[in-house]
Design an enzyme around this catalytic site. Structure first.
Site, mmCIF file in Angstrom:
data_model
loop_
_atom_site.group_PDB
_atom_site.id
_atom_site.type_symbol
_atom_site.label_atom_id
_atom_site.label_comp_id
_atom_site.label_asym_id
_atom_site.label_seq_id
_atom_site.Cartn_x
_atom_site.Cartn_y
_atom_site.Cartn_z
ATOM 1 N N CYS A 64 0.827 -1.200 0.000
ATOM 2 C CA CYS A 64 0.000 0.000 0.000
ATOM 3 C C CYS A 64 0.863 1.252 0.000
ATOM 4 O O CYS A 64 1.911 1.300 0.657
ATOM 5 C CB CYS A 64 -0.913 -0.019 1.227
ATOM 6 N N PHE A 268 -6.657 32.631 6.788
ATOM 7 C CA PHE A 268 -6.871 31.284 6.257
ATOM 8 C C PHE A 268 -7.677 30.493 7.289
ATOM 9 O O PHE A 268 -7.309 29.384 7.682
ATOM 10 C CB PHE A 268 -5.559 30.577 5.938
ATOM 11 N N CYS A 362 2.112 23.380 7.481
ATOM 12 C CA CYS A 362 2.245 21.970 7.101
ATOM 13 C C CYS A 362 3.429 21.764 6.156
ATOM 14 O O CYS A 362 3.551 20.705 5.542
ATOM 15 C CB CYS A 362 0.957 21.468 6.453
#
Length: 411
Positions: A64, A268, A362
């Site tokens: 995966c 944001f 991030c």
């Protein structure tokens, strides 16, 4: 067969040997062998394993593509992610005052995008294999909340009804207080018969909401998320932090960073992940480019109890960042930009009078670029919290506090 020694990990989690040669599923110091094709060993044999190598907790780890670091111990991954942040900041000449790292537990992802394709016998739903279009089924996945795994029969039925043998459907599945919120992209165009069939499947499997492309097909109950004590129903497919645990950790850091400030602007802002918890202590002005997300935020605020004033503004902060004089009414700024960061907005923050900035990022590289702008403009980087809610992946998030080294008096 060629034997190589892994020197380091790259930003995508692959091992890198001299050359460079990229080798997935390996760790620094390991000796591996395999066939090199276009600078990559796709199926390495481990000749000498690292002491940090562990047995992957998920049986799908080798096939995966959902996780890339399950073969590494948790302490190693935490140290490596810390180093990624330190390296990004060092490239800008910035020291990294990291307080610690918090990692979300296994089986805690409440949101995932799964791929699906019709087959001769029914449908196939799962994650893509690494660097492949092949879909791998994921029963017993150790990443996702069990409720998301339990939704696979519903996604299979939706794929059989609305999928094409030649195409692929992308399902974004989110756990909410009312059940699963599902958004499907890439299926057949709807008509009266297909809408009825899709709605019947959604009802049979108890989905809270089903959206097909941009069309609401069925809603049994509003798929509510709780931001602080505010109930918010995000628009279909709207951004949401990946795990409740990660969201809670980020919120705690933001609340600490702006503690004591009475007038806050949240840039944001999304659907109010930080706006609404902070509104328990301060008036907040939320700015976001997507109007439907702000509408959800505003509705959540109006249905909550005990919050201070929240106002909203729809604005593309990349095209039209808030200018320095627009910050005059605020004591603190929260900013949570996408991966591209917020270079233009950071320059306007420097020219403002605001003494405190809470930043969530991030992307350590764009964060470091924006942090240098703030530091060169008179801010100090007080602390960094690393939050790893994308367990077993190379992704990392940061919650950071900046404060002005010298207070700027307002005119």
């Amino acid at each position: 067969m060629t034997e190589v020694t892994i020197e380091r990990l790259g930003h995508q989690g692959d091992g890198i040997a001299a050359g460079p040669i990229f080798v997935p599923g390996t760790l620094p110091g390991e000796v591996v062998e395999g066939d090199i094709v276009e600078g990559r060993i796709a199926a390495p044999k481990i000749v000498k394993p690292s002491s940090e190598r562990v047995a992957p907790p998920c049986r799908h780890a080798k096939s995966c593509g959902g996780c890339s670091l399950q073969h590494a111990s948790d302490p190693f991954v935490e140290a490596w992610k810390r180093q990624v942040v330190e390296t990004a900041l060092a490239a800008q000449g910035i020291a990294a005052p990291i307080r610690g790292i918090h990692t979300s537990p296994p089986q805690s992802r409440r949101r995932a995008t799964l791929s699906a394709r019709r087959t001769k016998k029914g449908a196939l739903v799962g994650f893509h294999a690494r660097a492949s279009d092949t879909i791998i089924e994921i029963p017993g996945c150790q990443l996702l909340q069990p409720e998301l795994i339990a939704a696979i029969p519903a996604l299979e039925a939706l794929t059989v009804a609305g999928g094409s043998r030649k195409g692929e459907i992308s399902f974004t599945v989110t756990q909410s207080s009312a059940g699963l919120d599902v958004v499907a992209l890439g299926g057949k165009p709807t008509d009266v018969a297909l809408r009825a069939e899709l709605a019947q499947i959604a009802g049979k499997h108890g989905l809270a909401r089903l959206t097909w492309e941009d069309e609401l097909i069925a809603q049994r109950a509003a798929p509510v998320q709780s931001f602080g004590n505010a109930p918010v129903t995000p628009p279909p497919g709207a951004f949401l932090q990946a795990t409740p645990d990660g969201e809670s950790t980020l919120c705690s850091a933001v609340l600490e960073a702006v503690s004591g400030q009475k007038h806050v602007v949240d840039l944001f802002a999304g659907c109010g992940t930080f706006t609404l918890p902070v509104a328990t202590k301060a008036d907040v002005h939320a700015v976001e480019g997507e109007g439907d997300m702000l509408s959800a935020l505003d509705k959540g605020w109006r249905h909550a109890i005990g919050l201070k004033t929240v106002t909203t503004e729809t604005r593309d902060l990349f095209r039209r960042p808030l200018m320095s004089d627009e910050f005059r009414a605020y004591d603190a700024i929260i900013i949570d930009p996408p991966r591209a960061g917020a270079e233009a907005q950071s320059r306007e923050l420097v020219a403002s009078y605001v003494p405190v900035v809470a930043m969530v990022s991030c992307n350590p590289v764009t964060f470091a670029r924006d942090a240098k702008i703030l530091i060169d403009g008179g801010f100090a980087l007080d602390w960094i919290d690393i939050v790893d809610q994308f367990r077993w992946s190379p992704h990392v998030e940061l919650a950071v506090r900046f404060s002005r080294k010298v207070e700027v008096k307002r005119r």
